[in-house]
Design an enzyme around this catalytic site. Structure first.
Site, PDB file in Angstrom:
ATOM      1  N   LYS A  38       0.878  -1.170   0.000  1.00 39.82           N
ATOM      2  CA  LYS A  38       0.000   0.000   0.000  1.00 39.82           C
ATOM      3  C   LYS A  38       0.917   1.223   0.000  1.00 39.82           C
ATOM      4  O   LYS A  38       1.482   1.604   1.018  1.00 39.82           O
ATOM      5  CB  LYS A  38      -0.899  -0.018   1.232  1.00 39.82           C
ATOM      6  CG  LYS A  38      -1.579   1.320   1.578  1.00 39.82           C
ATOM      7  CD  LYS A  38      -2.490   1.848   0.507  1.00 39.82           C
ATOM      8  CE  LYS A  38      -3.228   3.092   0.983  1.00 39.82           C
ATOM      9  NZ  LYS A  38      -2.333   4.274   1.156  1.00 39.82           N
TER      10      LYS A  38
ATOM     11  N   GLY B 209       5.809   4.666   9.497  1.00 43.06           N
ATOM     12  CA  GLY B 209       4.912   5.815   9.548  1.00 43.06           C
ATOM     13  C   GLY B 209       4.972   6.518  10.879  1.00 43.06           C
ATOM     14  O   GLY B 209       5.899   6.330  11.677  1.00 43.06           O
ATOM     15  N   SER B 210       3.957   7.301  11.140  1.00 41.64           N
ATOM     16  CA  SER B 210       3.886   8.077  12.373  1.00 41.64           C
ATOM     17  C   SER B 210       3.499   7.195  13.556  1.00 41.64           C
ATOM     18  O   SER B 210       3.008   6.070  13.383  1.00 41.64           O
ATOM     19  CB  SER B 210       2.859   9.196  12.226  1.00 41.64           C
ATOM     20  OG  SER B 210       1.551   8.645  12.125  1.00 41.64           O
ATOM     21  N   VAL B 211       3.696   7.729  14.751  1.00 38.50           N
ATOM     22  CA  VAL B 211       3.279   7.006  15.957  1.00 38.50           C
ATOM     23  C   VAL B 211       1.782   6.732  15.918  1.00 38.50           C
ATOM     24  O   VAL B 211       1.333   5.624  16.208  1.00 38.50           O
ATOM     25  CB  VAL B 211       3.655   7.813  17.214  1.00 38.50           C
ATOM     26  CG1 VAL B 211       3.030   7.188  18.464  1.00 38.50           C
ATOM     27  CG2 VAL B 211       5.171   7.896  17.370  1.00 38.50           C
TER      28      VAL B 211
ATOM     29  N   GLY C  55       0.972   3.913  13.612  1.00 37.89           N
ATOM     30  CA  GLY C  55       1.353   2.632  14.193  1.00 37.89           C
ATOM     31  C   GLY C  55       0.383   2.170  15.265  1.00 37.89           C
ATOM     32  O   GLY C  55       0.049   0.980  15.349  1.00 37.89           O
TER      33      GLY C  55
ATOM     34  N   GLU D 254       8.030   0.670  12.258  1.00 37.68           N
ATOM     35  CA  GLU D 254       9.071   1.681  12.422  1.00 37.68           C
ATOM     36  C   GLU D 254       8.363   3.025  12.417  1.00 37.68           C
ATOM     37  O   GLU D 254       7.818   3.458  11.394  1.00 37.68           O
ATOM     38  CB  GLU D 254      10.105   1.636  11.296  1.00 37.68           C
ATOM     39  CG  GLU D 254      11.292   2.547  11.587  1.00 37.68           C
ATOM     40  CD  GLU D 254      11.879   3.199  10.362  1.00 37.68           C
ATOM     41  OE1 GLU D 254      11.959   4.453  10.348  1.00 37.68           O
ATOM     42  OE2 GLU D 254      12.248   2.475   9.428  1.00 37.68           O
TER      43      GLU D 254
ATOM     44  N   CYS E 272      12.061   9.927   9.801  1.00 38.41           N
ATOM     45  CA  CYS E 272      11.929   9.500  11.196  1.00 38.41           C
ATOM     46  C   CYS E 272      13.256   9.570  11.939  1.00 38.41           C
ATOM     47  O   CYS E 272      13.291   9.779  13.147  1.00 38.41           O
ATOM     48  CB  CYS E 272      11.385   8.078  11.255  1.00 38.41           C
ATOM     49  SG  CYS E 272       9.736   7.862  10.566  1.00 38.41           S
TER      50      CYS E 272
ATOM     51  N   GLU F  64       7.651  15.757  17.291  1.00 41.24           N
ATOM     52  CA  GLU F  64       8.235  15.490  15.976  1.00 41.24           C
ATOM     53  C   GLU F  64       7.569  16.403  14.945  1.00 41.24           C
ATOM     54  O   GLU F  64       6.358  16.353  14.747  1.00 41.24           O
ATOM     55  CB  GLU F  64       8.054  14.029  15.576  1.00 41.24           C
ATOM     56  CG  GLU F  64       8.742  13.702  14.263  1.00 41.24           C
ATOM     57  CD  GLU F  64       8.568  12.252  13.841  1.00 41.24           C
ATOM     58  OE1 GLU F  64       9.452  11.740  13.134  1.00 41.24           O
ATOM     59  OE2 GLU F  64       7.549  11.640  14.215  1.00 41.24           O
TER      60      GLU F  64
END
Length: 502
Positions: free
Chosen positions: A191, A243-245, A248, A265, A300, A401
């Site tokens: 994706k 991706g972002s927190v 995730g 990650e 990241c 971030e």
């Protein structure tokens, strides 16, 4: 990663030459229109120009893609490991052969400079070759049980893997991060990011005659619906996300219903720590390199907090002013450009908001902080490389971030206090330590709560070295044998032999 790539521009490489012909969904070895012809438009962040329409997959389309991957799985699982490796190496060579074209496509699509994106293609090819070489390392173990018994374990692929990749390195992740699942014998559905899906489609075009139908699939979609449908689908057996927190956490929640393994990650608010004995000019160079200004800090792993010891603080900033001038925003498809564009208008405004917040909270702007003007940036989403000094850890730009070209510089003298501040954020991906004192380097490396530490180095990855984070920065390790094994399951087989012949 330690990859050397020539950045000499080709004679001609126009936009029309690199855009993929196919804009549909790729699964089962063929191209398919999305349900009811659904599509969404892609816009180049470097110019604001349209790059055309791409299929927008519905949950029904995801069903079809998963069914194709599921049908292909038994034969791919049973393909001899060395034969899988042979096909992966062919895939790697195709990536190398088309590196400049793919780099230009990513430059148009995600806004990163084309010269930097050539390195992404080289890294992806190296990752594919690396995992092709590990296909015989998926080993089990035998356990002694005494006479008349055999106890052994074997590793088997999981099944269908959903790989969700981000916008900052779209091709490198679509290609390189497919290697471990495929090497382990899984089929895969990629994706790509909705902001930059074109290089994944071009990869599918290039691989049409390389991998068996249904082994490698690409499903594009806008918003979160397509990704969530893949994560929740009963026919996908594992999910891997960069991706972002928040992304995730969403994947973990959705995967929990079927207890699917996940490899994540996620974000980072990474520190660069410079000791009193460090070379100020080398530290300044590391701060610039660690921020990944070429792709606007959209990484990241960017070391977006620089903790400079008071003894060298002012000298480092003086050198920083010289080195940061090498990065000037410009058209991503120009081979002379050293700094690209921000991915979307929403992210552009978000970064500018952080800059204004930093000023309001008392940080001192020492470079950049504005939108550049001129013909080379007209119509695009650009921000100059930005540095703030006199930052304290309670300021927003030191805690959150930003995912943009904003570097926060903090001054320290007391090591214990500095380490508390370094570890005070909820993420823990990387840290770079600069000192000639080996004892201090190892002491600080042990104290920082992160997954990946450089000493007198920054920003580079090394194949075979496990990359991943702690705390909210993710689960699992990539770029090493552990990544390959994460796409397998272990089965134990116990055999009791019949009576011994007398």
């Amino acid at each position: 990663m330690n990859i050397s790539v020539s950045q000499t521009p080709p004679p001609l490489l126009s936009r029309d030459m690199v855009l993929p012909r196919q804009r549909g969904l790729y699964f089962g070895g063929g191209w398919h229109a999305a349900e009811a012809g659904r599509s969404f438009e892609i816009t180049s962040p470097g110019s604001g120009e349209s790059l055309g329409l791409v299929a927008d997959a519905s949950p029904c389309d995801v069903d079809r893609a998963v069914a194709a991957a599921r049908a292909a799985f038994p034969d791919w699982r049973d393909t001899a490991p060395l034969e899988r490796a042979r096909m992966l190496r062919r895939m790697a060579q195709i990536v190398r052969d088309n590196a400049r074209e793919l780099a230009m496509l990513d430059a148009l699509d995600c806004g990163n400079p084309v010269a930097a994106m050539v390195g992404d293609a080289a890294i992806a090819a190296a990752q594919i070759d690396f995992f092709a070489g590990l296909v015989t390392e998926m080993k089990g173990a035998s356990i002694p049980m005494g006479p008349d018994r055999l106890n052994t374990s074997v590793r088997e692929p999981l099944g269908v893997v959903a790989r969700i990749v981000p916008f900052n390195h779209p091709f490198m992740f679509a290609a390189g991060k497919s290697a471990a699942p495929l090497a382990a014998g899984n089929t895969i559905i990629v994706k790509p990011p909705e902001q930059a899906p074109l290089s994944a489609l071009r990869l599918a075009e290039l691989l049409e005659d390389v991998l068996p139908p249904g082994v490698f699939n690409v499903v594009t979609g806008s918003g979160r619906a397509t990704g969530e449908a893949l994560v929740r689908h009963p026919g996908t057996d594992s999910v891997a996300l960069i991706g972002s927190v928040g992304a995730g956490q969403g994947v973990m929640r959705s995967a929990a219903d079927r207890v699917k393994p996940v490899l994540l990650e996620l974000g980072g608010k990474n520190a660069l720590i410079a000791g009193p004995d460090a070379d100020p000019e080398a530290v300044a160079g590391a701060m610039v390199a660690g921020m990944n200004f070429a792709w606007c800090g959209q990484s990241c792993g960017s070391t977006s907090r620089a903790f400079l010891h008071a003894d060298i603080h002012d000298r480092v900033l003086a050198h920083l002013a010289e080195k940061i001038c090498a990065f000037r925003p410009g058209r991503p498809d120009d081979w002379a450009t050293t700094m690209g564009a921000i991915i979307s208008p929403a992210q552009h405004q978000r970064i500018l908001g952080y800059i204004e917040t930093a000023k309001a909270e008392g940080a001192r702007l020492v470079h950049g902080g504005v939108v550049p003007e001129g013909p080379e940036t007209e119509g695009g989403l650009f921000i100059e490389p930005t540095v703030f000094a006199d930052v304290t850890q309670d300021m927003t730009i030191a805690r959150e971030e930003i995912f943009g070209p904003v570097l926060a510089v903090l001054k320290w003298q007391d090591e214990a206090r500095m380490l508390r501040e370094v570890n005070s954020v909820e993420v823990g991906l990387t840290c770079a330590i600069w000192t000639n004192d080996l004892a201090a380097a190892m002491r600080i490396a042990a104290a920082v709560d992160v997954g990946y530490v450089w000493v007198n180095e920054v920003s580079r990855h090394f194949l075979g070295a496990p990359f991943g984070g702690t705390k909210l920065s993710g689960l699992g390790r990539e770029e090493c044998l552990a990544e390959l094994l994460s796409f397998t399951k272990e089965k134990n087989i116990h055999v009791k032999f019949g009576p011994r012949a007398v």
